[in-house]
Design a protein around this motif. Structure first.
Motif, mmCIF file in Angstrom:
data_model
loop_
_atom_site.group_PDB
_atom_site.id
_atom_site.type_symbol
_atom_site.label_atom_id
_atom_site.label_comp_id
_atom_site.label_asym_id
_atom_site.label_seq_id
_atom_site.Cartn_x
_atom_site.Cartn_y
_atom_site.Cartn_z
ATOM 1 N N GLN A 148 1.092 -1.483 0.483
ATOM 2 C CA GLN A 148 -0.073 0.507 0.132
ATOM 3 C C GLN A 148 0.955 1.182 0.003
ATOM 4 O O GLN A 148 0.935 1.699 -0.869
ATOM 5 C CB GLN A 148 -1.271 -0.014 1.341
ATOM 6 N N GLU A 149 1.716 1.698 0.845
ATOM 7 C CA GLU A 149 3.029 2.446 0.922
ATOM 8 C C GLU A 149 3.377 2.787 -0.346
ATOM 9 O O GLU A 149 4.120 3.930 -1.109
ATOM 10 C CB GLU A 149 3.781 2.450 2.178
ATOM 11 N N GLU A 152 0.848 4.386 -3.569
ATOM 12 C CA GLU A 152 1.375 5.927 -2.914
ATOM 13 C C GLU A 152 2.409 6.323 -3.413
ATOM 14 O O GLU A 152 2.644 7.641 -3.749
ATOM 15 C CB GLU A 152 0.733 5.990 -1.811
ATOM 16 N N ARG A 156 4.055 9.253 -6.410
ATOM 17 C CA ARG A 156 4.380 10.681 -6.214
ATOM 18 C C ARG A 156 5.165 10.427 -6.736
ATOM 19 O O ARG A 156 5.973 11.579 -7.141
ATOM 20 C CB ARG A 156 4.844 10.965 -4.504
#
Length: 271
Positions: A148-149, A152, A156
């Motif tokens: 999940q990180e 994300e 970015r």
């Protein structure tokens, strides 16, 4: 051919300095002795500009007495500002890098895993060429991340790439048409650059973190949002626990360690 020519230059340099010439068929290592312990890195052959620059600096004892002036846990340990040899208490270092830059060598096969040896540089807004600061370098510390990180962080990465393209195209347009550099032409410049960015991204498609890189980030860790935007020219092979210890030291408001971490010496060698 370029690879051989760079090494030919260094053979001549080493001979002129009374040093044993490097073997172009063997990897080059650098041992960095610090006040917290020793760290050894291997340098990549396919980033010859950064590799040879680092060899030259280490052989010239440029780093002796300098400090790691910027330490951020879960991010990087950074050093190489020549003026940091002064070690003036409380002073902010990091604005100097030998008065030159090294052209970017951003290779897709290298990524910002824990232990990567990477550049320090000015931001894309003033440095769209992503040239590296001449004498400065960083050890990637980072952290272990979840899927999940990483999802994300992919967002970015794409935003960083979009902004970089905008700065790059704007810089190119200003060079092609100096009138666009005028303050009165800011909106026109932005419009033209934005159109170029949109057209380019439609061709490129979204940037993704490759599956094999994801696995490393999920098990070993690193700083993936830097992928594709910094030059990586080596990695730690011995003493990574020292980098981890460095990342945990107490720092001031400028991310400078309260107790200086000093580079005692560097040694270039081959095995």
């Amino acid at each position: 051919m370029k690879y051989l020519s760079y090494f030919t230059l260094f053979v001549l340099l080493f001979l002129s300095c009374g040093q044993k010439p490097l073997d172009p068929d063997k990897p080059v290592y650098v041992q960095i002795k610090t006040s917290m312990g020793d760290v050894t890195v291997v340098l990549y052959d396919d980033t010859p500009l950064h590799r040879d620059n680092f060899i030259r600096l280490c052989q010239a004892n440029t780093y002796d007495g300098l400090i790691f002036h910027r330490v951020i846990q879960d991010f990087v340990v950074q050093g190489g500002d020549p003026t940091s040899k002064e070690r003036e208490p409380g002073k902010l270092y990091g604005h100097h890098s030998g008065g030159y830059t090294v052209p970017a060598e951003i290779m897709p096969q290298y990524f910002n895993k824990r232990g990567a040896l990477i550049d320090a540089k000015k931001g894309d807004n003033v440095n769209p060429e992503r040239a590296s600061a001449g004498t400065q370098f960083c050890f990637v510390q980072g952290k272990v991340l979840t899927d999940q990180e990483l999802n994300e962080i992919e967002i970015r990465i794409n935003n960083i790439r979009k902004n970089w393209l905008h700065y790059t195209f704007a810089d190119r347009l200003k060079k092609q048409n100096p009138e666009l550099a005028e303050e009165s032409a800011v909106d026109e410049l932005d419009l033209h650059a934005s159109i170029m960015v949109t057209d380019t991204l439609e061709i490129l498609g979204p940037a993704i973190i490759p599956a094999e890189h994801r696995e490393v980030y999920k098990t070993i860790g690193g700083v993936p949002h830097l992928d594709g935007s910094v030059s990586i020219w080596g990695e730690v092979v011995e003493g990574y626990e020292i980098v981890e210890k460095m990342s945990l030291v107490e720092t001031d408001g400028n991310d400078r360690p309260v107790t200086d971490i000093i580079i005692k010496s560097t040694k270039v060698f081959q095995r």
